[in-house]
Design a protein around this motif. Structure first.
Motif, short mmCIF file in Angstrom:
data_model
loop_
_atom_site.label_atom_id
_atom_site.label_comp_id
_atom_site.label_asym_id
_atom_site.label_seq_id
_atom_site.Cartn_x
_atom_site.Cartn_y
_atom_site.Cartn_z
N MET A 56 0.90 -1.11 0.03
CA MET A 56 -0.14 0.02 0.06
C MET A 56 0.92 1.09 -0.21
SD MET A 56 -2.78 1.30 2.86
CE MET A 56 -1.30 1.75 3.94
N ILE A 57 1.97 1.23 0.66
CA ILE A 57 2.80 2.37 1.13
C ILE A 57 3.63 2.53 -0.64
CG2 ILE A 57 4.83 3.49 2.00
CD1 ILE A 57 3.95 1.87 4.71
N ASP A 58 3.91 1.57 -1.06
CA ASP A 58 4.41 1.72 -2.21
C ASP A 58 3.78 2.38 -3.42
OD1 ASP A 58 6.68 0.40 -1.43
OD2 ASP A 58 6.41 -1.64 -2.52
N SER A 59 2.63 2.14 -3.31
CA SER A 59 1.23 2.73 -4.46
C SER A 59 1.50 4.06 -4.53
CB SER A 59 -0.14 2.20 -3.85
OG SER A 59 -0.02 0.70 -4.17
N PHE A 60 1.95 4.90 -3.03
CA PHE A 60 1.71 6.32 -3.53
C PHE A 60 3.19 6.81 -3.02
CE2 PHE A 60 0.45 5.24 0.90
CZ PHE A 60 1.24 6.11 1.70
N MET A 61 4.38 6.04 -2.66
CA MET A 61 5.60 6.58 -2.29
C MET A 61 6.38 6.25 -3.53
SD MET A 61 6.59 6.25 1.47
CE MET A 61 5.59 6.94 2.94
N LEU A 62 6.48 5.04 -4.12
CA LEU A 62 7.46 4.73 -5.21
C LEU A 62 7.36 5.42 -6.17
CD1 LEU A 62 8.36 1.05 -4.86
CD2 LEU A 62 9.84 2.90 -4.57
N PRO A 63 6.08 5.78 -6.86
CA PRO A 63 5.83 6.54 -8.32
C PRO A 63 6.56 8.03 -8.10
CG PRO A 63 3.75 5.53 -7.57
CD PRO A 63 4.73 5.35 -6.48
N LEU A 64 6.50 8.58 -6.95
CA LEU A 64 7.21 9.88 -6.87
C LEU A 64 8.67 9.93 -6.71
CD1 LEU A 64 6.99 13.11 -6.93
CD2 LEU A 64 6.63 12.78 -4.36
N THR A 65 9.22 8.72 -6.01
CA THR A 65 10.40 8.46 -5.80
C THR A 65 11.03 8.20 -7.17
OG1 THR A 65 10.27 7.64 -3.65
CG2 THR A 65 12.29 7.00 -4.50
N VAL A 66 10.48 7.28 -7.96
CA VAL A 66 10.82 6.53 -9.11
C VAL A 66 11.40 7.92 -10.18
CG1 VAL A 66 10.47 5.31 -11.15
CG2 VAL A 66 10.32 4.40 -8.99
N SER A 67 10.29 9.08 -10.25
CA SER A 67 10.22 9.94 -11.12
C SER A 67 11.37 10.87 -10.73
CB SER A 67 8.85 10.69 -11.03
OG SER A 67 8.68 11.51 -9.86
N VAL A 68 11.73 11.09 -9.62
CA VAL A 68 12.83 11.83 -9.03
C VAL A 68 14.05 11.19 -9.39
CG1 VAL A 68 13.94 13.09 -6.96
CG2 VAL A 68 11.74 12.97 -6.95
N ILE A 69 14.42 10.14 -9.12
CA ILE A 69 15.39 9.38 -9.39
C ILE A 69 15.76 9.44 -11.00
CG2 ILE A 69 16.55 6.98 -9.70
CD1 ILE A 69 15.35 6.24 -7.12
N THR A 70 14.62 9.19 -11.85
CA THR A 70 14.77 9.27 -13.12
C THR A 70 15.09 10.52 -13.74
OG1 THR A 70 12.87 7.78 -13.29
CG2 THR A 70 13.68 8.65 -15.38
N SER A 71 14.39 11.62 -13.11
CA SER A 71 14.87 13.09 -13.41
C SER A 71 16.13 13.35 -13.01
CB SER A 71 13.84 13.91 -12.92
OG SER A 71 13.86 15.24 -13.16
N ARG A 72 16.89 12.97 -12.07
CA ARG A 72 18.03 13.57 -11.78
C ARG A 72 19.02 12.56 -12.88
NH1 ARG A 72 18.96 17.46 -9.04
NH2 ARG A 72 20.81 16.48 -7.99
N GLN A 164 12.05 19.53 -16.70
CA GLN A 164 11.70 18.26 -15.91
C GLN A 164 10.68 18.27 -14.99
OE1 GLN A 164 13.78 15.32 -16.37
NE2 GLN A 164 14.20 16.28 -17.95
N ALA A 165 9.92 19.47 -15.02
CA ALA A 165 8.67 19.80 -14.39
C ALA A 165 7.65 18.81 -14.89
CB ALA A 165 8.22 21.17 -14.40
N VAL A 166 7.70 18.40 -16.18
CA VAL A 166 6.84 17.68 -16.67
C VAL A 166 6.82 16.24 -16.48
CG1 VAL A 166 6.03 16.51 -18.94
CG2 VAL A 166 6.53 19.20 -18.92
N PRO A 167 7.91 15.52 -16.25
CA PRO A 167 7.71 14.11 -15.69
C PRO A 167 7.56 14.25 -14.15
CG PRO A 167 10.09 14.91 -16.51
CD PRO A 167 9.06 15.94 -17.10
N LEU A 168 8.02 15.30 -13.65
CA LEU A 168 8.06 15.14 -12.02
C LEU A 168 6.37 15.36 -11.62
CD1 LEU A 168 10.87 17.28 -10.78
CD2 LEU A 168 10.51 14.84 -10.42
N ILE A 169 5.59 16.14 -12.75
CA ILE A 169 4.23 16.24 -12.42
C ILE A 169 3.48 14.95 -12.32
CG2 ILE A 169 2.23 17.53 -13.30
CD1 ILE A 169 3.73 19.93 -13.71
#
Length: 249
Positions: A56-72, A164-169
């Motif tokens: 359940m926690i992964d469902s809302f924490m990992l998508p944003l975490t993955v987007s930040v890692i990818t953007s960086r 990178q605002a686009v993928p982060l959004i």
């Protein structure tokens, strides 16, 4: 191999480690606070409980975490003529593949470390029964696969857009939808890529309103969910790679 080593070299000052550490700290804090509220009866299903809530926690924490890692990882290529210089040494397809491999290794390290941490939590709390290593190994593999599907989407966006605002959004929206999808029927969840953390959960919960007791049961994801997941993965991979290969630099 040299190109993959270069990816890690370029990201050495991008603070990727801190992003992963922030995720682990947030999940650990969530689980630790929840454990303090549990009684002895609830702790008897501790291993299943933790698997359910981690999904359940992964469902809302990992998508944003993955987007930040990818953007960086990808934003540096948009600075100056970096991408143009890279394409004098490698084909666009090779660049895309190397970055995907980099993401796979980073996310694998993150989810393996996370599983080790929470196995340690279960051991410390003395959850009844032996450690369900197989269930937690499957959970680790599922978290990695779903995260890679999301990573493929985010990499396509991060390489396509200099801003990178686009993928982060998109990542932020994915975190919101991943959480909300937990309340949707499975037929709706299949159309939301971020919902597969929950769809592939090995544990489901049944809430008894009369006794106010939660009971956890082992669950096997449906074949339809697996097929839809593969379709999403292939769509993001093919479309993202195609758009990047055709991108003018």
């Amino acid at each position: 191999m040299n190109a993959l080593s270069l990816e890690f070299y370029k990201c050495r000052r991008r603070k990727i480690f801190l992003v992963g550490l922030a995720l682990l700290a947030a999940q650990f804090l969530w689980i630790a606070v929840s454990l303090k509220r549990m009684d002895a009866a609830e702790l008897r299903q501790g291993w299943q409980w933790m698997l359910y809530y981690l999904a359940m926690i992964d469902s809302f924490m990992l998508p944003l975490t993955v987007s930040v890692i990818t953007s960086r990882n990808c934003e540096i290529e948009h600075k100056g003529s970096t991408l143009k210089c890279l394409e004098t040494l490698m084909t666009p397809g090779a660049i895309y593949g190397v970055k995907l491999a980099w993401g796979g290794l980073v996310l694998a390290a993150l989810v393996v470390l996370r599983t080790a941490v929470f196995l340690g939590v279960g051991y410390y709390e003395a959850f009844p029964g032996g450690m369900p290593y197989r269930a937690y190994a499957i959970f680790t593999a599922v978290s990695w696969l779903v995260s890679m599907m999301i990573y493929t989407l985010q990499q396509g966006l991060s390489l396509r857009f200099a801003n990178q605002a686009v993928p982060l959004i998109v990542g932020l929206a994915g975190s919101f939808l991943g959480l909300m999808a937990l309340f949707f029927p499975s037929g709706v969840q299949r159309f939301l890529p971020w919902s597969y953390y929950g769809l592939f959960s090995q544990v489901i919960m049944q809430w008894d309103e009369a006794t106010r007791v939660s009971t956890f049961f082992w669950y096997t994801p449906q074949t339809t969910d697996k097929v839809c997941f593969v379709i999403w993965f292939l769509v993001f991979l093919v479309v993202g790679r195609t758009l990047f290969v055709r991108k003018e630099v």
